[in-house]
Every structure is written in C-alpha cells, then in structure tokens.
Design a protein around this motif. Structure first.
Motif, mmCIF file in Angstrom:
data_model
loop_
_atom_site.group_PDB
_atom_site.id
_atom_site.type_symbol
_atom_site.label_atom_id
_atom_site.label_comp_id
_atom_site.label_asym_id
_atom_site.label_seq_id
_atom_site.Cartn_x
_atom_site.Cartn_y
_atom_site.Cartn_z
ATOM 1 N N LYS A 1 0.822 -1.211 0.000
ATOM 2 C CA LYS A 1 0.000 0.000 0.000
ATOM 3 C C LYS A 1 0.855 1.259 0.000
ATOM 4 O O LYS A 1 0.399 2.322 -0.398
ATOM 5 N N SER A 2 2.084 1.154 0.488
ATOM 6 C CA SER A 2 2.946 2.330 0.566
ATOM 7 C C SER A 2 3.696 2.596 -0.732
ATOM 8 O O SER A 2 4.409 3.569 -0.860
ATOM 9 N N ARG A 3 3.527 1.720 -1.717
ATOM 10 C CA ARG A 3 4.292 1.845 -2.957
ATOM 11 C C ARG A 3 3.518 2.683 -3.969
ATOM 12 O O ARG A 3 2.411 2.327 -4.371
ATOM 13 N N ASP A 4 4.084 3.809 -4.387
ATOM 14 C CA ASP A 4 3.432 4.685 -5.350
ATOM 15 C C ASP A 4 3.872 4.388 -6.782
ATOM 16 O O ASP A 4 3.075 4.430 -7.695
ATOM 17 N N ASN A 5 5.151 4.118 -6.965
ATOM 18 C CA ASN A 5 5.678 3.912 -8.303
ATOM 19 C C ASN A 5 5.670 2.425 -8.649
ATOM 20 O O ASN A 5 6.426 1.644 -8.072
ATOM 21 N N LYS A 6 4.823 2.054 -9.599
ATOM 22 C CA LYS A 6 4.721 0.650 -9.969
ATOM 23 C C LYS A 6 5.412 0.339 -11.297
ATOM 24 O O LYS A 6 5.175 -0.709 -11.882
ATOM 25 N N HIS A 7 6.244 1.235 -11.777
ATOM 26 C CA HIS A 7 6.971 0.956 -13.011
ATOM 27 C C HIS A 7 8.146 0.029 -12.695
ATOM 28 O O HIS A 7 9.201 0.464 -12.242
ATOM 29 N N VAL A 8 7.940 -1.264 -12.919
ATOM 30 C CA VAL A 8 8.949 -2.280 -12.610
ATOM 31 C C VAL A 8 9.024 -3.258 -13.773
ATOM 32 O O VAL A 8 8.136 -3.304 -14.623
ATOM 33 N N GLY A 9 10.089 -4.057 -13.791
ATOM 34 C CA GLY A 9 10.167 -5.072 -14.828
ATOM 35 C C GLY A 9 11.567 -5.521 -15.141
ATOM 36 O O GLY A 9 12.465 -5.477 -14.293
ATOM 37 N N TYR B 1 17.267 -0.551 -25.919
ATOM 38 C CA TYR B 1 16.976 -1.630 -24.972
ATOM 39 C C TYR B 1 15.597 -2.229 -25.242
ATOM 40 O O TYR B 1 14.696 -1.545 -25.739
ATOM 41 N N LEU B 2 15.484 -3.508 -24.907
ATOM 42 C CA LEU B 2 14.182 -4.150 -24.831
ATOM 43 C C LEU B 2 13.697 -4.024 -23.388
ATOM 44 O O LEU B 2 14.405 -4.428 -22.463
ATOM 45 N N TYR B 3 12.536 -3.439 -23.209
ATOM 46 C CA TYR B 3 11.938 -3.287 -21.885
ATOM 47 C C TYR B 3 10.674 -4.126 -21.790
ATOM 48 O O TYR B 3 9.858 -4.153 -22.720
ATOM 49 N N ILE B 4 10.519 -4.833 -20.667
ATOM 50 C CA ILE B 4 9.238 -5.450 -20.323
ATOM 51 C C ILE B 4 8.810 -4.765 -19.036
ATOM 52 O O ILE B 4 9.405 -4.971 -17.978
ATOM 53 N N ASN B 5 7.808 -3.905 -19.137
ATOM 54 C CA ASN B 5 7.445 -3.009 -18.051
ATOM 55 C C ASN B 5 6.060 -3.355 -17.499
ATOM 56 O O ASN B 5 5.172 -3.802 -18.231
ATOM 57 N N LEU B 6 5.904 -3.142 -16.211
ATOM 58 C CA LEU B 6 4.602 -3.329 -15.568
ATOM 59 C C LEU B 6 4.202 -2.052 -14.865
ATOM 60 O O LEU B 6 4.939 -1.538 -14.031
ATOM 61 N N TYR B 7 3.047 -1.535 -15.240
ATOM 62 C CA TYR B 7 2.412 -0.481 -14.444
ATOM 63 C C TYR B 7 1.116 -1.091 -13.924
ATOM 64 O O TYR B 7 1.088 -1.694 -12.875
ATOM 65 N N HIS B 8 0.049 -1.025 -14.668
ATOM 66 C CA HIS B 8 -1.139 -1.825 -14.356
ATOM 67 C C HIS B 8 -1.079 -3.134 -15.143
ATOM 68 O O HIS B 8 -1.279 -4.212 -14.603
ATOM 69 N N ALA B 9 -0.800 -2.999 -16.433
ATOM 70 C CA ALA B 9 -0.699 -4.174 -17.292
ATOM 71 C C ALA B 9 0.731 -4.324 -17.799
ATOM 72 O O ALA B 9 1.482 -3.346 -17.905
ATOM 73 N N VAL B 10 1.118 -5.532 -18.117
ATOM 74 C CA VAL B 10 2.449 -5.800 -18.663
ATOM 75 C C VAL B 10 2.501 -5.299 -20.105
ATOM 76 O O VAL B 10 1.615 -5.604 -20.909
ATOM 77 N N HIS B 11 3.511 -4.523 -20.432
ATOM 78 C CA HIS B 11 3.716 -4.080 -21.800
ATOM 79 C C HIS B 11 5.215 -4.108 -22.099
ATOM 80 O O HIS B 11 6.034 -4.048 -21.182
ATOM 81 N N TYR B 12 5.553 -4.210 -23.357
ATOM 82 C CA TYR B 12 6.960 -4.373 -23.717
ATOM 83 C C TYR B 12 7.251 -3.696 -25.049
ATOM 84 O O TYR B 12 6.343 -3.430 -25.847
ATOM 85 N N GLY B 13 8.535 -3.415 -25.251
ATOM 86 C CA GLY B 13 8.925 -2.792 -26.504
ATOM 87 C C GLY B 13 10.333 -2.242 -26.431
ATOM 88 O O GLY B 13 11.141 -2.646 -25.593
ATOM 89 N N LEU B 14 10.638 -1.293 -27.329
ATOM 90 C CA LEU B 14 11.979 -0.756 -27.477
ATOM 91 C C LEU B 14 12.051 0.658 -26.911
ATOM 92 O O LEU B 14 11.139 1.467 -27.117
ATOM 93 N N ARG B 15 13.148 0.932 -26.196
ATOM 94 C CA ARG B 15 13.373 2.256 -25.632
ATOM 95 C C ARG B 15 14.853 2.626 -25.794
ATOM 96 O O ARG B 15 15.705 1.747 -25.994
ATOM 97 N N VAL B 16 15.138 3.906 -25.657
ATOM 98 C CA VAL B 16 16.516 4.403 -25.672
ATOM 99 C C VAL B 16 16.902 4.780 -24.254
ATOM 100 O O VAL B 16 16.132 5.433 -23.541
ATOM 101 N N GLU B 17 18.103 4.359 -23.828
ATOM 102 C CA GLU B 17 18.596 4.692 -22.490
ATOM 103 C C GLU B 17 19.759 5.670 -22.587
ATOM 104 O O GLU B 17 20.566 5.610 -23.518
ATOM 105 N N ASN B 18 19.864 6.533 -21.573
ATOM 106 C CA ASN B 18 21.049 7.391 -21.483
ATOM 107 C C ASN B 18 22.114 6.693 -20.642
ATOM 108 O O ASN B 18 21.944 5.549 -20.214
ATOM 109 N N GLU B 19 23.214 7.375 -20.383
ATOM 110 C CA GLU B 19 24.332 6.758 -19.666
ATOM 111 C C GLU B 19 23.987 6.427 -18.219
ATOM 112 O O GLU B 19 24.640 5.587 -17.598
ATOM 113 N N SER B 20 22.945 7.074 -17.692
ATOM 114 C CA SER B 20 22.522 6.804 -16.308
ATOM 115 C C SER B 20 21.514 5.665 -16.218
ATOM 116 O O SER B 20 21.004 5.363 -15.138
ATOM 117 N N GLY B 21 21.214 5.039 -17.354
ATOM 118 C CA GLY B 21 20.265 3.933 -17.352
ATOM 119 C C GLY B 21 18.819 4.373 -17.284
ATOM 120 O O GLY B 21 17.943 3.615 -16.852
#
Length: 413
Positions: free
Chosen positions: A283-291, A305-325
């Motif tokens: 209940k104390s967790r606000d940020n649900k962007h995990v994966g 990068y290939l990301y498999i992300n979960l907020y409410h539903a699982v979704h996946y795809g391609l993203r660009v990352e900077n040097e800080s990840g």
C-alpha cells in the motif's frame, strides 16, 4: 479466479449468488467489454466522450450534451448553440496531444483522461502552457484531469504548475452523473439512450459503483459476521498470493529471454524479482513501473533496450537509455522505428520514451492476452495454469525476438 482458490464454500456461495443477481437485467452483456475495449483510453473513452460532447456528433442532439457537461460538471455558463468547437488529440508544441479540447470565444477547456496510463514528466504543465498559448490572454482556461476515482495528478506531471490550476474529476461520480443526464435527455431516441447506458454501465464496472457484483457481495458480507471474518482472512492472503503468481511469471520470463538472447535481463524498479513482485502490492508503494530490461544494439550514440514493463498491465517494446540507465525520448529514432515497424497496441505506445510498445503480439492473438496485475484480470489468473503461462510467455518472447531483430537491422544501416 484467484479469489475462488482461497474461499470457503460459504463465501463461494455469496459470490455465485451476487454474480447471478448482478446480471439480472443483462448487465454483463456490455458491448464495450465484449469487444475488449473497456480500458482503451484513446479508442474507447476519448472517442466516445468526444462524440457526445461534439455539437456536430452523430447523436444529432446538437450542444445539449455539451451544455450538460459544462454546466453540471464544470460549473461553467454555457454559451448559445453553435459557438463551441470540440476537438480530439490536439497537438501541442511539445508534440504531445491533449485528449479533448472544448473551445468557445471566451473559454478553453482541456481534458486529460487516465484509465491505466501513468502520468508523464511535465505532462499537465505542458498542456496548460498550450491552452495558455491558444487562449492568448482572452479566454478562461480550465484544465481537467479525469481519472476513475478523481485522484490528484502527480508532482512529476504538474512540474511547476500549481495544483489549483487543475480540476480533478472522476468517472465514478462526475462522468456517471453526467451520462445519466444525457440518458434522460435522449429518451426520445432509444438506440442513443441504450448506447449511452452501455457506456455508463462500463464506467460502473470499472469503478465498482452502481449495483455491480462487488456491491452485492459487499452487501451480503455486511450482514453476516462470520462470512465477513472469513473475507478478511482472504483479503490478508490475497497480496501474498498475487505476488507469488507475479514472481513465477517474471522468473520464467527472464529464463525464456536468457535462452532466446543469450543475455540475462536485469531487474529494474527493485532489488530482485521477488522484491518487485512483493512490493507491487504494498500500500505504501506509489511507483509501480517495474520489470526487466536488456540491451539490444547501439545506433551512433544511442543504446536501444528491450523493456518489459509493468504499471497496471504488462507491456513491452523498445526504448533508448542514457548513460545513467534512464529511458529518454528520441524523436528521430522513434519516427524511424515507426516507419519500419508501425505502431504498437499499448497505451504507453503514445509516450515519447517508447520507440514502440505492445501489450501482446498482434499477429498471434487478441487483447485477452493483456496481463493486468493491478486488477488481476483473467489473463493474470490464467498464469496459475502451467501450460497457459508457458504458452503466453513463449509467444511474448517470440515477438520480442522479432522486435529485437528489427532494431538490429535499423542499427546496422
């Protein structure tokens, strides 16, 4: 369902009776739910609301529904007939899109809808700036943040915009009451009234209001102490049970990805798969962007990068990352990717930090495969079945492999 696995016979009887009563008048026969469009912000909610609000809409009622919304919901004095322009997906200078905009000679209203999609950095701030620019100092500005329960926007979305500048409305109360007024206004057109009723019932189902099965179950439990005690024990057990199902999914998905790509995906949003699965239901967790995520290729100075992300539903795809990840927007690469591959089918596909984003492989199934761990829908419950889980993961990884190959082809040019 998962709930059924933890219930006593007495509680199962309560749920069964409530399910039957909730469908007494055919309420479960909802055209939006049958077509699996009930949570689609852009193609269902935004379009339907725009159609009702639009004075030139096919409902043929002119500005009647719009005036009800302005006066009863926003408490604004509506002008005469034909003085409003209602647009959808209005582009901003920052290449974002405001879901619905209502504009007259003295007022401009911007509406941002949220069903499942998360707030984006400076999103409402940018929308307000766009409304200000269009108002030119001559119009009243109203920015509406419309969610299922009327919650406040995040500080990230507001940025430097004061929260007092945003009107928070809910589908549960504000939209539902407005829809009821629209239904009463359109009784002379039964087909129109029935269509609006279907949408209103959809809102009730999404928000748990108005005679749904949940309401009926609650009524039964409130009058029986022993059953209420039993339900409390079930409630205590559910987060742990849901987390265990989610953990198995992530573990098997990571193993399948490692087998496919020869790389072990890293976990983000937490220290481990066990941690993100458990914390997701805290209940104390606000940020649900995990994966999970893993590098695919590098184009000039950009890591894809290939990301498999979960907020409410699982979704996946391609993203660009900077040097800080951190995932960052890359407009040029996003445009190139979409020219080569097309568009994804996830809500997040509209967000600038995704080159392309999917809920499921469109070539191998329908949106029954969308895994919503927040609502724990039928696809999430289906993960309890070993064969169903492995089949779904295999299909997901096969599609992710195709995306990776297309990304590598872009990088090799």
């Amino acid at each position: 369902m998962l709930n059924d696995l933890l219930m006593t016979d007495a509680l199962m009887e309560v749920v069964s009776d409530a399910r039957e009563k909730a469908n007494k008048h055919g309420e479960r026969f909802n055209i939006f739910s049958i077509l699996r469009a009930h949570r689609d912000e852009a193609r269902t909610h935004s379009r339907f609301l725009h159609e009702l609000l639009n004075p030139q809409g096919r409902h043929g009622e002119g500005s009647a529904f719009l005036h009800l919304f302005l006066e009863n919901v926003l408490r604004l004095q509506a002008s005469g007939e034909g003085r409003y322009r209602v647009s959808r997906e209005l582009a901003t200078e920052e290449k974002r899109r405001v879901d619905i905009v209502i504009e007259s000679s003295d007022t401009i209203v911007g509406i941002e809808l949220k069903i499942d999609a998360a707030d984006q950095p400076a999103q409402l701030h940018d929308y307000y700036q766009e409304l200000q620019r269009r108002a030119g100092g001559d119009k009243q500005i109203v920015l509406v943040y419309l969610t299922l329960d009327g919650k406040s926007p995040s500080a990230m979305s507001l940025n430097s915009l004061r929260k007092e500048k945003v009107a928070c409305l809910s589908f549960a109360d504000d939209v539902s009451l407005w829809l009821q007024a629209c239904i009463e206004k359109s009784q002379h057109k039964p087909a129109l009234a029935h269509a609006i009723q279907h949408y209103q019932q959809l809102i009730h189902n999404l928000t748990g209001k108005g005679g749904t099965m949940n309401d009926l179950v609650a009524g039964e439990l409130n009058s029986d102490m022993e059953r209420f005690k039993e339900s409390l024990e079930v409630e205590k057990s559910l987060p742990k049970a849901k987390a265990s199902v989610q953990e198995v999914f992530w573990q098997e998905l990571r193993a399948a990805l490692e087998s496919e790509f020869g790389i072990t995906p890293s976990v983000y949003g937490g220290k481990s798969i066990a941690a993100i699965s458990k914390d997701y239901y805290s209940k104390s967790r606000d940020n649900k962007h995990v994966g999970l995520k893993m590098p695919i290729c590098r184009l000039e100075d950009k890591d894809i990068y290939l990301y498999i992300n979960l907020y409410h539903a699982v979704h996946y795809g391609l993203r660009v990352e900077n040097e800080s990840g951190i995932a960052i927007p890359s407009p040029d690469l996003r445009e190139m990717t979409r020219k080569e591959i097309g568009k994804g089918n996830a809500e997040a596909d509209r967000e600038a930090t995704w080159l392309i984003c999917y809920y499921y492989n469109p070539a191998a199934g329908d949106n029954d495969k969308i895994i919503n761990f927040n609502d724990f829908n039928s696809a999430a419950v289906g993960l309890l079945d070993d064969e169903m889980r492995r089949t779904l993961i295999a299909d997901m990884v096969a599609h992710q492999g195709e995306l990776a190959e297309k990304a590598k082809a872009l990088c090799s040019r």
